[in-house]
Enzyme design. Sequence first.
Site, PDB file in Angstrom:
ATOM      1  N   GLY A 131       0.818  -1.222   0.000  1.00 36.76           N
ATOM      2  CA  GLY A 131       0.000   0.000   0.000  1.00 36.76           C
ATOM      3  C   GLY A 131       0.844   1.260   0.000  1.00 36.76           C
ATOM      4  O   GLY A 131       2.070   1.213  -0.138  1.00 36.76           O
ATOM      5  N   SER A 187      -1.469 -11.047  -3.261  1.00 40.13           N
ATOM      6  CA  SER A 187      -0.105 -10.722  -3.656  1.00 40.13           C
ATOM      7  C   SER A 187       0.885 -11.803  -3.254  1.00 40.13           C
ATOM      8  O   SER A 187       1.962 -11.914  -3.856  1.00 40.13           O
ATOM      9  CB  SER A 187       0.322  -9.404  -2.998  1.00 40.13           C
ATOM     10  OG  SER A 187      -0.533  -8.360  -3.389  1.00 40.13           O
ATOM     11  N   ARG A 214      -3.051   2.037  19.419  1.00 37.14           N
ATOM     12  CA  ARG A 214      -2.539   3.337  19.863  1.00 37.14           C
ATOM     13  C   ARG A 214      -2.993   3.736  21.258  1.00 37.14           C
ATOM     14  O   ARG A 214      -2.232   4.304  22.025  1.00 37.14           O
ATOM     15  CB  ARG A 214      -2.985   4.431  18.880  1.00 37.14           C
ATOM     16  CG  ARG A 214      -2.150   4.505  17.646  1.00 37.14           C
ATOM     17  CD  ARG A 214      -2.581   5.711  16.793  1.00 37.14           C
ATOM     18  NE  ARG A 214      -2.087   5.554  15.423  1.00 37.14           N
ATOM     19  CZ  ARG A 214      -2.708   6.032  14.357  1.00 37.14           C
ATOM     20  NH1 ARG A 214      -3.859   6.689  14.488  1.00 37.14           N
ATOM     21  NH2 ARG A 214      -2.184   5.862  13.164  1.00 37.14           N
ATOM     22  N   CYS A 220      -1.363  10.615  11.246  1.00 35.25           N
ATOM     23  CA  CYS A 220      -0.530  11.556  10.497  1.00 35.25           C
ATOM     24  C   CYS A 220      -0.834  13.020  10.817  1.00 35.25           C
ATOM     25  O   CYS A 220       0.050  13.870  10.777  1.00 35.25           O
ATOM     26  CB  CYS A 220      -0.697  11.321   8.996  1.00 35.25           C
ATOM     27  SG  CYS A 220      -2.395  11.176   8.452  1.00 35.25           S
ATOM     28  N   GLY A 231      -2.922  10.376   2.517  1.00 31.05           N
ATOM     29  CA  GLY A 231      -3.264   9.856   3.829  1.00 31.05           C
ATOM     30  C   GLY A 231      -4.437   8.907   3.806  1.00 31.05           C
ATOM     31  O   GLY A 231      -4.656   8.155   4.745  1.00 31.05           O
ATOM     32  N   GLU A 253     -11.130  11.214  12.337  1.00 31.54           N
ATOM     33  CA  GLU A 253      -9.872  11.966  12.427  1.00 31.54           C
ATOM     34  C   GLU A 253      -9.901  13.006  13.545  1.00 31.54           C
ATOM     35  O   GLU A 253      -8.923  13.193  14.264  1.00 31.54           O
ATOM     36  CB  GLU A 253      -9.629  12.660  11.086  1.00 31.54           C
ATOM     37  CG  GLU A 253      -8.225  13.139  10.881  1.00 31.54           C
ATOM     38  CD  GLU A 253      -7.326  12.053  10.324  1.00 31.54           C
ATOM     39  OE1 GLU A 253      -7.795  10.904  10.178  1.00 31.54           O
ATOM     40  OE2 GLU A 253      -6.151  12.344  10.037  1.00 31.54           O
ATOM     41  N   LYS A 278      -9.468  11.315  16.835  1.00 31.78           N
ATOM     42  CA  LYS A 278      -8.090  10.847  17.026  1.00 31.78           C
ATOM     43  C   LYS A 278      -7.166  11.985  17.414  1.00 31.78           C
ATOM     44  O   LYS A 278      -6.317  11.847  18.291  1.00 31.78           O
ATOM     45  CB  LYS A 278      -7.571  10.226  15.717  1.00 31.78           C
ATOM     46  CG  LYS A 278      -8.010   8.805  15.463  1.00 31.78           C
ATOM     47  CD  LYS A 278      -7.289   8.278  14.212  1.00 31.78           C
ATOM     48  CE  LYS A 278      -8.234   7.551  13.290  1.00 31.78           C
ATOM     49  NZ  LYS A 278      -7.681   7.287  11.961  1.00 31.78           N
ATOM     50  N   ARG A 309     -10.269  17.236   3.805  1.00 30.15           N
ATOM     51  CA  ARG A 309      -9.439  16.621   2.762  1.00 30.15           C
ATOM     52  C   ARG A 309      -9.347  17.612   1.610  1.00 30.15           C
ATOM     53  O   ARG A 309     -10.375  18.148   1.159  1.00 30.15           O
ATOM     54  CB  ARG A 309     -10.102  15.324   2.299  1.00 30.15           C
ATOM     55  CG  ARG A 309      -9.262  14.465   1.407  1.00 30.15           C
ATOM     56  CD  ARG A 309      -8.147  13.743   2.110  1.00 30.15           C
ATOM     57  NE  ARG A 309      -8.593  12.627   2.931  1.00 30.15           N
ATOM     58  CZ  ARG A 309      -7.797  12.004   3.798  1.00 30.15           C
ATOM     59  NH1 ARG A 309      -6.527  12.365   3.945  1.00 30.15           N
ATOM     60  NH2 ARG A 309      -8.265  11.017   4.526  1.00 30.15           N
ATOM     61  N   HIS A 339       0.204  17.493   5.170  1.00 26.99           N
ATOM     62  CA  HIS A 339      -0.960  17.953   5.919  1.00 26.99           C
ATOM     63  C   HIS A 339      -0.656  19.339   6.484  1.00 26.99           C
ATOM     64  O   HIS A 339       0.343  19.533   7.174  1.00 26.99           O
ATOM     65  CB  HIS A 339      -1.250  17.015   7.089  1.00 26.99           C
ATOM     66  CG  HIS A 339      -1.841  15.698   6.690  1.00 26.99           C
ATOM     67  ND1 HIS A 339      -2.184  15.370   5.399  1.00 26.99           N
ATOM     68  CD2 HIS A 339      -2.173  14.606   7.438  1.00 26.99           C
ATOM     69  CE1 HIS A 339      -2.698  14.151   5.375  1.00 26.99           C
ATOM     70  NE2 HIS A 339      -2.691  13.667   6.580  1.00 26.99           N
ATOM     71  N   THR A 398       3.001  11.005   4.758  1.00 27.90           N
ATOM     72  CA  THR A 398       3.432   9.605   4.611  1.00 27.90           C
ATOM     73  C   THR A 398       4.908   9.427   4.979  1.00 27.90           C
ATOM     74  O   THR A 398       5.349   8.297   5.129  1.00 27.90           O
ATOM     75  CB  THR A 398       3.147   9.034   3.202  1.00 27.90           C
ATOM     76  OG1 THR A 398       3.835   9.828   2.235  1.00 27.90           O
ATOM     77  CG2 THR A 398       1.656   9.044   2.903  1.00 27.90           C
TER      78      THR A 398
END
Lengths: 342, 342, 342, 342
Positions: free
Chosen positions: A18, A45, A116, A152, A183, A205, A208, A228, A235, A321
């Site tokens: 990914g 895969s 987390r 992120c 993201g 989001e 979080k 977004r 970001h 990322t």
Amino acid sequence: MHAAPRIRIPVGVLGSTGAVGQRFCALLAEHPWFEVVWVAASGRSAGKAYGEATRWMLPEPIPPSVASLRVRDAAPSETGDARIVFSALDASVAGAIEHDFAAAGALVVSNAKSHRMDPDVPLLVPEVNPGQLDLLSRQAFERGGIVTNPNCSTIGLVLALKPLHDLFGVKSARAVTLQAISGAGLPGVAGAAMLDNVIPFIAGEEEKMAAETRKILGDVTVTAQCNRVPVLDGHLVCASVELEREASADDVVAAWRDFRAAPQELELPSAPAHPTIYLDEPDAPQPRLHRDLEGGMACTIGRLQPDPLADWRFVALSHNTLRGAAGGAILCAELAVARGLV
Amino acid sequence: MHAAPRIRIPVGVLGSTGAVGQRFCALLAEHPWFEVVWVAASGRSAGKAYGEATRWMLPEPIPPSVASLRVRDAAPSETGDARIVFSALDASVAGAIEHDFAAAGALVVSNAKSHRMDPDVPLLVPEVNPGQLDLLSRQAFERGGIVTNPNCSTIGLVLALKPLHDLFGVKSARAVTLQAISGAGLPGVAGAAMLDNVIPFIAGEEEKMAAETRKILGDVTVTAQCNRVPVLDGHLVCASVELEREASADDVVAAWRDFRAAPQELELPSAPAHPTIYLDEPDAPQPRLHRDLEGGMACTIGRLQPDPLADWRFVALSHNTLRGAAGGAILCAELAVARGLV
Amino acid sequence: MHAAPRIRIPVGVLGSTGAVGQRFCALLAEHPWFEVVWVAASGRSAGKAYGEATRWMLPEPIPPSVASLRVRDAAPSETGDARIVFSALDASVAGAIEHDFAAAGALVVSNAKSHRMDPDVPLLVPEVNPGQLDLLSRQAFERGGIVTNPNCSTIGLVLALKPLHDLFGVKSARAVTLQAISGAGLPGVAGAAMLDNVIPFIAGEEEKMAAETRKILGDVTVTAQCNRVPVLDGHLVCASVELEREASADDVVAAWRDFRAAPQELELPSAPAHPTIYLDEPDAPQPRLHRDLEGGMACTIGRLQPDPLADWRFVALSHNTLRGAAGGAILCAELAVARGLV
Amino acid sequence: MHAAPRIRIPVGVLGSTGAVGQRFCALLAEHPWFEVVWVAASGRSAGKAYGEATRWMLPEPIPPSVASLRVRDAAPSETGDARIVFSALDASVAGAIEHDFAAAGALVVSNAKSHRMDPDVPLLVPEVNPGQLDLLSRQAFERGGIVTNPNCSTIGLVLALKPLHDLFGVKSARAVTLQAISGAGLPGVAGAAMLDNVIPFIAGEEEKMAAETRKILGDVTVTAQCNRVPVLDGHLVCASVELEREASADDVVAAWRDFRAAPQELELPSAPAHPTIYLDEPDAPQPRLHRDLEGGMACTIGRLQPDPLADWRFVALSHNTLRGAAGGAILCAELAVARGLV
């Protein structure tokens, strides 16, 4: 300065095909301490060469040393001799798989949200809360463990807040984000939804950002609105903060410019020389122009202004990322190695 | 209900070839009360037919009745018999030219910032502060006068705040904008700056939002951070507000859904049936999907949530060149006509 | 292999603050053979430090060695000791200024169109027509001279055609381009024109592609249709070709994969190892994924298919401000140095 | 002129919730001849109200008359009394389902590729090959039948070619397309793939353009290269043509400007007054500016130039989800009604 390993430590990558997985592979292929010995991905895969199984999306070529690896199933029986396992798994499956790899003895460094908020799992930004690595000793695994990287959008915010928190105490912060589409993973946001448009919603989001910041920085009230925008990487956060103690604009800028922390002192390979950069240009930071400063590992800040409803407002940018995912997780692993935890 | 004029009132358009000028011409060509009798533009265009002088940028075809008009210089001696003059002039020249047309007897309705903060010039959003038209009587002109339309980003914010201010009292508001590029005029923002990028700065915009809102709504503290995003039309505002009196989410949503004001009561031709629309979808409003509701004259709102640092936060959208510029100014002129001021 | 200069040759950059000028400065700051001793720009910038005078648009930071240079006027009296002068001047002024610098003794390597079609001026793509450097001896300058780089869209096409021309003879080529906006300079195409849009017209471009290709490759009929698309860097060409001699798909692909020319043999510092790269993926090349291969100096090709109206059709991509402008011009200068012409 | 039905004909829509299905519903809700009596979609949506089941993507609001319909399964037993069934089904399922509805007695007008090349199924562009409706009589169904609409990129090309073919004979045509992302359906192309990028490949598209054009226009050799570009709606085709007979530029432009065909003569409700529009502006047509001319039902053409490798080259634009999909299919149904075939 630091305890660089004498030989390269074997590592594996979960969710390797990914968007974040590709970043892991690109960064680790050149890493002075780590060597990718296996990559795993979902059933379709498995068995193919990584170079064939992956729809490579990064502008730099796929690293040959990784391209030739055979993709495995994400099964801990196949841990091989990897002592660190980087996880770019989707949260829908990450929880159990990461637990199994930790139980099998690996240090799992995860970008997924699953663990987390577990009380004994470090939610780590190495410049911000390196002490949280001590939580590893409370985990029930015999040898392995789990360390997580925040969301992120949280990472950029806490990097910008930390120097202020250390010197002036951050009471509260408000954040409105303009977040890149990378993201959202692959395939991510539909092209038709992101052309001539912005979307004022990213599921989960805002919650979080509030909860993770509190776990990382302690008693700070955070409120966030997340959008977004049609940007590939980077970001942007429009933030305002209330401080415990008075600080002038010069004080605040100096706090960012002078900030150094454990990764810089330990000279970790992925540590940016300057974790927080303040730019004086009136229209900085901008995602395309500044996201790659310090190899994408810095938080770039600008537009500091006094705010009538808080103390200060400013704009902060971080690469979602790199710093916000793969690069940040690798820095976590480096800190763990330097601390002798691997 | 209202005093519709018996014959169409002759009007002129200053700055007619730019982005907002084109919107004026498109909207006025079909207007039941107004008839465009002249269009003016800078020296290079003067003398040509409007259809030739203009780089038409709207998706609907250029109205033939306007396309065939000869473009004039912006000189008040050439007012002809226009009783209303709409100004889409650049602020660098608008101040003096608008004054001259008002002195020559026209009601100038301007989208430029030049006279907005003049104490005896109305800064008008017809649904929000219709009484401000009374300032016209204080102006020193014999017959003419000047009315201004606020900044495109201010309009969306005050429309969203007004129903709350009426019912619960707005103490303060914080706004982070994601603004479309059409607001920057022509040629506007460079394509290379807006591809894979956002720009966290619009010169003077944050100051305008704070000062203009105060002139329109009274004693409300506003702080703004303004961003340019790759969207063609539609300014999005992520807002949070503190209220004087307690209000539940249902109260707030009802305030928006029930809001009607002078333009609706007077049935002005450009008035939206619903000036503030609340959408329940979790990811609304979005610029491309919702900017054209009510002919681009509504403020569309969504994502109402309680806010730990204020009372409520929400997202509001308004069309910056329709409601926020040409359409808003035409509504101002309609209100003046309905009040017998033309 | 080649005649690398023993000390770095002093060079200057004309038009240094624009899009191509910035690329020159970024590439030359690291160059093993050249050292930037001065940068020039138009009156407004002259006297300021380059770092202040320039609105830097590249993602990598501005090179400190160039940032600190004082910007000069573009006057040949100020040539200093620069033996090579790179020109990123606008064509509206380039003709005379470049001539003056050549008369003052410098080798001018220009990206402007002004002198491209002069019969005694090389129009040079080092892999394609290195012999054209011989034209320098026909120029009337005592010591200096002028060498030009073709249009950014021509370069990609002739690089793709050259290996086929050498082996099978190209009779004619048809090209439809999808060109990036960075090719339009700064400020370039308006953001509002390039959002949700393409523009099927670039002034003069179709004529340049036909005429320049003929000067470079000889008797080849070229017809082009040129489009501007919302891409930052990287011109894509959908091409079809008629060949003099029969060639299979394997022959054609091998021609591209095996192609090496003077810059590769001479190991010029900016020469790509593989000037023409053929990719097997069905949807390659793509601007964002492939424009940076070989440091942006390669022409990347894909989608070879037999064509019922020609012999073959394919898609070719080249980086318009690297290979197609600054990088290509630097390669020209390197070839001139290696040939002992500086 | 035409046989307008005395009462509105009941129609159904298959695949009603996707991008083309939404266009069908928006266009049919206002249609003077047709009335939507049912909408169908895949299992997940069945049973919900259309307004809830659909992620509405069009800027105009969802028509209330359709929003309240209950979504059905796509089963012919549920044809109700719909005499015409519009199909926006995915090709993976369209073949059998459309056959079943035709067998149950409905005239299926399909936008899917499944039956397009069946020898007894009309592949219909009403202005171009209205006679192909005669094939209906060869179909084996008792009452129903199947009519198909070509690929969205084919439609624009054949509309542009038809006036030339009638007057001068088209021998061959070359087409390079720049296609909008709405043509890829929902969710369609990933946002990350379409930002700062174009994709030179659309699976099966080049083959369809060649084969379908031959079925529609007869013996014309067509070769195509198809690209996806970041445009929401509107396919642009850069075309070149060889003609049987000589024609001047004026002849060619007049052919387009004078073109009228069966839909215009029959005054079909969806017929554009001018099916082919030639624009003189040097940079027209552009997708955002011109795709909506004539309600999105015209083919807009510009940039006619002599071509050294053919006779003429030009650029043509058509709206891919209006003319190229839903609108085109509705026009086919109108022609069938006017011809007494329903």
